[in-house]
Design an enzyme around this catalytic site. Structure first.
Site, PDB file in Angstrom:
ATOM      1  N   ASP A  42       0.482  -1.392   0.170  1.00  0.00           N
ATOM      2  CA  ASP A  42       0.121   0.276  -0.020  1.00  0.00           C
ATOM      3  C   ASP A  42       0.697   1.202   0.131  1.00  0.00           C
ATOM      4  OD1 ASP A  42       1.071  -0.222   3.077  1.00  0.00           O
ATOM      5  OD2 ASP A  42      -0.909   0.067   3.442  1.00  0.00           O
ATOM      6  N   SER A  43       2.220   1.185  -0.027  1.00  0.00           N
ATOM      7  CA  SER A  43       3.279   2.229  -0.158  1.00  0.00           C
ATOM      8  C   SER A  43       3.093   2.957  -1.153  1.00  0.00           C
ATOM      9  CB  SER A  43       4.764   1.165  -0.643  1.00  0.00           C
ATOM     10  OG  SER A  43       4.715   0.436  -1.139  1.00  0.00           O
ATOM     11  N   ASP A  76      -1.325  -5.955  -0.554  1.00  0.00           N
ATOM     12  CA  ASP A  76      -1.482  -5.554   0.830  1.00  0.00           C
ATOM     13  C   ASP A  76      -2.819  -5.398   0.726  1.00  0.00           C
ATOM     14  OD1 ASP A  76       0.504  -4.872   3.114  1.00  0.00           O
ATOM     15  OD2 ASP A  76       1.042  -3.108   2.121  1.00  0.00           O
ATOM     16  N   LYS A  98      -1.418  -9.559   2.686  1.00  0.00           N
ATOM     17  CA  LYS A  98      -0.945  -9.261   3.689  1.00  0.00           C
ATOM     18  C   LYS A  98      -1.103  -7.917   5.045  1.00  0.00           C
ATOM     19  CE  LYS A  98       3.298  -5.943   3.705  1.00  0.00           C
ATOM     20  NZ  LYS A  98       2.936  -4.952   4.517  1.00  0.00           N
ATOM     21  N   GLU A 131      -1.152  -5.577   8.335  1.00  0.00           N
ATOM     22  CA  GLU A 131      -0.148  -5.131   9.755  1.00  0.00           C
ATOM     23  C   GLU A 131      -0.928  -5.580  10.765  1.00  0.00           C
ATOM     24  OE1 GLU A 131       0.179  -1.047   9.063  1.00  0.00           O
ATOM     25  OE2 GLU A 131       0.851  -1.046   7.222  1.00  0.00           O
ATOM     26  N   GLU A 189       9.210  -4.708  10.340  1.00  0.00           N
ATOM     27  CA  GLU A 189       9.941  -3.539   9.747  1.00  0.00           C
ATOM     28  C   GLU A 189      10.162  -2.813  11.242  1.00  0.00           C
ATOM     29  OE1 GLU A 189       6.879  -0.962   7.177  1.00  0.00           O
ATOM     30  OE2 GLU A 189       8.433   0.596   7.014  1.00  0.00           O
TER      31      GLU A 189
HETATM   32  O1  KIV Z   1       3.113  -1.175   1.740  1.00  0.00           O
HETATM   33  C1  KIV Z   1       4.822  -1.668   1.468  1.00  0.00           C
HETATM   34  O2  KIV Z   1       5.160  -1.132   0.868  1.00  0.00           O
HETATM   35  C2  KIV Z   1       4.685  -2.081   2.914  1.00  0.00           C
HETATM   36  C3  KIV Z   1       6.579  -2.879   2.498  1.00  0.00           C
HETATM   37  C4  KIV Z   1       7.208  -1.641   3.136  1.00  0.00           C
HETATM   38  C5  KIV Z   1       7.312  -3.804   3.859  1.00  0.00           C
HETATM   39  O3  KIV Z   1       4.746  -2.819   3.758  1.00  0.00           O
END
Ligand code: KIV
Length: 275
Positions: free
Chosen positions: A51-52, A90, A120, A122, A189
């Site tokens: 989600d970055s 994510d 994924k 959190e 992280e």
């Molecule tokens: O969203 C993302 O890119 C991440 C990574 C930094 C692990 O969660």
């Protein structure tokens, strides 16, 4: 390469990654687009549609504004571009922290509409029930502990975690509970090396570090960071290229050529000979 050969490549899946615990380090990078996924696929075990993407591609200040639709769109692109690496998408903020049923509906939508191999989340103690609910219903889940970017508004910024003993204990507990809930791997992280090693020893699934030392079973970085696309690089990132500089120089040369009428040249136009 024939299309038959392309069809016979088997993508890595959650059990393949889990089996790599304590073996050769697992290579992971983020991917958001088809062409980048195609480039990374040959070198990576796992591509994360993080989600970055909200910050890296869409210019958002953090990941809180990222939507399910954005994740699905980028997940589809990465699946189209790759063929061997496992693809994990994510789950965005607000899509899995409420009821287990809502988390399942959103995760199932991501899996169906992208074709990715896992999602994924959190993870913390409030989420483990939902993780177990998804895994029992056939959705492979990757956890993410330590610095959790979706908690940026509560934390007041992206800050490394685990300075105090109580915080270290809580993060270790998060990791243990997440592993027990059935995840196939855990992103760790922004924690000190000692804690990363402790987590790696404490859980039976691979840990994938980002800013968490070589004491993890694998590593992940935001691809755009390690390629040097930003003017600022976090301490834990190694820049393997300076694409920002290269792009800037290339665009400057293009602009000069256009202004000086050096581009396009005779070789760069259609039917030059026909007149
Ligand atoms: O969203 C993302 O890119 C991440 C990574 C930094 C692990 O969660």
């Amino acid at each position: 390469m024939s299309s038959h050969r392309q069809e016979t490549v088997r993508r890595l899946a959650a059990p393949d990654i889990t089996m790599r615990k304590g073996q050769t380090p697992i290579v992971c990078l983020t991917a958001y687009t088809a062409p980048m996924a195609e480039l990374l696929d040959a070198h990576c075990d796992l591509l994360l549609v993080g989600d970055s993407v909200g910050m890296v591609v869409h210019g958002l200040p953090n990941t809180v504004g990222v939507t399910l639709e954005m994740m699905i769109l980028h997940g589809q692109a990465v699946m189209r571009g790759s063929r061997a690496a496992m693809v994990v998408v994510d789950m965005p903020f607000g899509s899995y922290e409420g009821s287990a049923e809502a988390a399942y509906d959103n995760a199932a939508r991501i899996m169906k509409e992208t074709g990715a191999q896992a999602v994924k989340v959190e993870a913390g103690e409030t989420i483990v029930h939902n993780i177990a609910y998804l895994v029992k219903r056939g959705i492979p889940v990757m956890g993410h502990v330590g610095l959790r970017p979706q908690a940026v508004l509560v934390d007041g910024g992206f800050k490394a975690k685990g300075k105090g003993a109580e915080e270290r204990r809580r993060i270790l507990e998060d990791a243990r509970a997440t592993a027990e809930a059935g995840v196939f791997a855990i992103v760790v992280e922004g924690v000190a090396e000692g804690l990363a090693r402790e987590i790696t020893e404490a859980v039976a699934v691979p840990t994938i570090g980002i800013g968490a030392s070589a004491g993890c079973d694998g590593q992940i970085l935001v691809t755009d960071d390690m390629l040097g696309l930003f003017d600022w690089t976090p301490k834990f990132v190694r820049r393997y290229a300076d694409l920002r500089g290269e792009i800037s120089q290339a665009v400057a040369r293009y602009a000069d050529d256009v202004r000086a009428r050096r581009f396009p040249g005779p070789a760069e136009i259609y039917f030059a000979k026909a007149g």
